[in-house]
Motif scaffolding. Structure first.
Motif, PDB file in Angstrom:
ATOM      1  N   VAL A  62     101.748   1.279  19.076  1.00  0.00           N
ATOM      2  CA  VAL A  62     101.388   2.180  19.748  1.00  0.00           C
ATOM      3  C   VAL A  62     101.710   2.646  21.511  1.00  0.00           C
ATOM      4  O   VAL A  62     102.254   3.398  21.962  1.00  0.00           O
ATOM      5  N   ARG A  63     102.483   0.275  21.852  1.00  0.00           N
ATOM      6  CA  ARG A  63     102.925   0.888  22.940  1.00  0.00           C
ATOM      7  C   ARG A  63     104.433   1.868  23.100  1.00  0.00           C
ATOM      8  O   ARG A  63     104.877   2.489  23.683  1.00  0.00           O
ATOM      9  N   ARG A  64     105.195   1.215  22.082  1.00  0.00           N
ATOM     10  CA  ARG A  64     106.468   2.352  21.770  1.00  0.00           C
ATOM     11  C   ARG A  64     106.231   3.612  21.830  1.00  0.00           C
ATOM     12  O   ARG A  64     106.915   4.000  22.805  1.00  0.00           O
ATOM     13  N   VAL A  65     105.323   4.123  21.286  1.00  0.00           N
ATOM     14  CA  VAL A  65     105.367   5.685  21.166  1.00  0.00           C
ATOM     15  C   VAL A  65     104.475   5.581  22.335  1.00  0.00           C
ATOM     16  O   VAL A  65     104.855   7.318  22.754  1.00  0.00           O
ATOM     17  N   THR A 138      99.354  -5.602  22.691  1.00  0.00           N
ATOM     18  CA  THR A 138      98.487  -5.757  24.584  1.00  0.00           C
ATOM     19  C   THR A 138      97.060  -6.050  23.647  1.00  0.00           C
ATOM     20  O   THR A 138      96.612  -5.604  23.286  1.00  0.00           O
ATOM     21  N   ARG A 139      97.077  -7.492  24.409  1.00  0.00           N
ATOM     22  CA  ARG A 139      95.454  -7.920  24.340  1.00  0.00           C
ATOM     23  C   ARG A 139      94.656  -8.289  25.704  1.00  0.00           C
ATOM     24  O   ARG A 139      95.549  -8.935  26.584  1.00  0.00           O
ATOM     25  N   GLY A 140      93.571  -8.295  25.606  1.00  0.00           N
ATOM     26  CA  GLY A 140      92.510  -9.480  27.258  1.00  0.00           C
ATOM     27  C   GLY A 140      92.704  -8.066  27.846  1.00  0.00           C
ATOM     28  O   GLY A 140      92.762  -7.018  28.247  1.00  0.00           O
ATOM     29  N   LEU A 141      93.518  -9.087  28.649  1.00  0.00           N
ATOM     30  CA  LEU A 141      93.824  -8.534  30.451  1.00  0.00           C
ATOM     31  C   LEU A 141      95.103  -7.816  30.570  1.00  0.00           C
ATOM     32  O   LEU A 141      95.092  -6.810  31.406  1.00  0.00           O
ATOM     33  N   LEU A 146      97.784  -2.052  31.365  1.00  0.00           N
ATOM     34  CA  LEU A 146      98.090  -1.033  30.408  1.00  0.00           C
ATOM     35  C   LEU A 146      98.206   0.306  31.181  1.00  0.00           C
ATOM     36  O   LEU A 146      98.704   0.724  31.529  1.00  0.00           O
ATOM     37  N   ILE A 147      96.255   0.571  31.226  1.00  0.00           N
ATOM     38  CA  ILE A 147      95.910   1.368  31.807  1.00  0.00           C
ATOM     39  C   ILE A 147      96.431   1.268  33.527  1.00  0.00           C
ATOM     40  O   ILE A 147      96.291   2.817  33.560  1.00  0.00           O
ATOM     41  N   ALA A 148      96.472   0.556  34.328  1.00  0.00           N
ATOM     42  CA  ALA A 148      96.069   1.000  35.183  1.00  0.00           C
ATOM     43  C   ALA A 148      97.623   1.287  35.462  1.00  0.00           C
ATOM     44  O   ALA A 148      97.977   2.128  36.081  1.00  0.00           O
ATOM     45  N   LEU A 204     105.536   1.958  34.656  1.00  0.00           N
ATOM     46  CA  LEU A 204     106.097   2.153  32.908  1.00  0.00           C
ATOM     47  C   LEU A 204     106.270   0.349  33.473  1.00  0.00           C
ATOM     48  O   LEU A 204     106.038  -0.306  31.937  1.00  0.00           O
ATOM     49  N   TRP A 205     106.641  -0.516  34.756  1.00  0.00           N
ATOM     50  CA  TRP A 205     106.946  -1.688  33.900  1.00  0.00           C
ATOM     51  C   TRP A 205     105.913  -2.000  33.774  1.00  0.00           C
ATOM     52  O   TRP A 205     106.059  -3.495  33.460  1.00  0.00           O
ATOM     53  N   LEU A 206     104.751  -2.104  34.788  1.00  0.00           N
ATOM     54  CA  LEU A 206     103.150  -2.168  34.296  1.00  0.00           C
ATOM     55  C   LEU A 206     102.787  -2.336  32.694  1.00  0.00           C
ATOM     56  O   LEU A 206     102.148  -3.559  32.553  1.00  0.00           O
ATOM     57  N   ILE A 207     102.797  -1.129  32.749  1.00  0.00           N
ATOM     58  CA  ILE A 207     102.959  -0.873  30.664  1.00  0.00           C
ATOM     59  C   ILE A 207     103.418  -2.287  30.065  1.00  0.00           C
ATOM     60  O   ILE A 207     102.721  -2.010  29.122  1.00  0.00           O
ATOM     61  N   ALA A 208     104.539  -2.779  29.923  1.00  0.00           N
ATOM     62  CA  ALA A 208     105.533  -3.112  29.571  1.00  0.00           C
ATOM     63  C   ALA A 208     105.777  -4.472  29.920  1.00  0.00           C
ATOM     64  O   ALA A 208     105.035  -5.474  29.127  1.00  0.00           O
TER      65      ALA A 208
END
Length: 279
Positions: A62-65, A138-141, A146-148, A204-208
């Motif tokens: 999901v995160r890769r896409v 991605t889990r928890g915090l 990811l949303i941010a 993008l870094w925050l997502i990673a």
């Protein structure tokens, strides 16, 4: 395959693809007699890396896409914008000055100073995408991060795309020839496109970073921001634009990089076609 084995595959394929892209771009630039075509390849290179990461990564799909979609939207728009901005124009003064200071425009100098530098920067800045491609779910915090990150990407993309559009439309009006562009987002920051670019990459870094070890790649957006603000981005443009009539006054009333309300009402005018952050 182990996590780090998968990362090595993604990273090496990305590096090889970027090398091919820069080689082809150099050949095109050499044929047409101008090397600012490297700016057109800037966004496209990141799209390639994101595609490699999505296809070959072993991490959360999901995160890769998600990263592929966000990078593709940003990178393809930027590639098209830079194509329109440079088509039919002469060489970018930055590259002329760079090559003159480096002893001339020999093939070796051009390749080393422009295309190798650009490709290396693409690979390093894209490390969050590469590392995220092999990280777990991605889990928890991490979900908050990811949303941010997505929200930050939206903000940055809007600033960059809207700023570019406002500038393009303003320059297309003959009545604005020779004037300083200070309307719309350009009244809030002298470089909305660069601010947007930096914000996109922090998003993008925050997502990673929403899954370990993505947070370790923080140097990538930091370096990107350094180039945009201090190295070959805003500061380089300020050096040349400060010689334009009306620009010193624009500098006094408008924020350099971070957006803030303008100090007073003012008239609009022409600006510049932005170069890319590196090269």
């Amino acid at each position: 395959m182990s996590t780090w084995g998968s990362f090595l595959t993604v990273s090496l394929v990305s590096l090889a693809g970027l090398a091919v892209l820069q080689a082809v771009t150099f050949a095109v630039g050499h044929r047409i007699g101008r090397y600012n075509v490297v700016d057109v390849a800037w966004g496209a290179g990141f799209v390639f890396v994101a595609a490699v990461a999505a296809a070959l990564g072993s991490g959360d799909p999901v995160r890769r896409v998600l990263l592929l979609v966000l990078v593709a939207v940003w990178g393809l728009r930027l590639t098209w914008h830079m194509h329109l901005a440079s088509a039919g124009k002469g060489e970018d003064p930055r590259y002329t000055d760079l090559l003159n200071r480096s002893g001339g425009a020999s093939v070796g100098t051009v390749v080393r100073k422009i295309f190798v530098t650009q490709g290396a920067a693409q690979w390093f800045v894209s490390l969050p995408i590469q590392v995220s491609a092999v990280a777990g779910p991605t889990r928890g915090l991490g979900t908050v991060a990811l949303i941010a990150g997505v929200m930050l990407w939206v903000l940055g993309f809007a600033f960059e795309a809207v700023g570019d559009r406002q500038l393009r439309r303003f320059k297309a009006d003959p009545a604005n020839r020779g004037r300083i562009m200070d309307r719309g987002l350009w009244a809030w920051t002298r470089h909305p496109n660069y601010f947007g670019d930096a914000t996109v990459w922090w998003g993008l870094w925050l997502i990673a970073a929403s899954a370990w070890p993505g947070a370790l790649t923080v140097a990538s957006p930091a370096i990107m921001t350094y180039f945009l603000v201090y190295a070959t981005g805003a500061r380089l443009l300020e050096r040349s634009m400060s010689q334009r009539p009306g620009y010193p006054e624009y500098q006094q009333r408008t924020s350099y990089f971070l957006p803030r309300p303008p100090r007073r009402a003012h008239d609009g005018a022409d600006h510049h076609v932005r170069p890319r952050a590196t090269g």
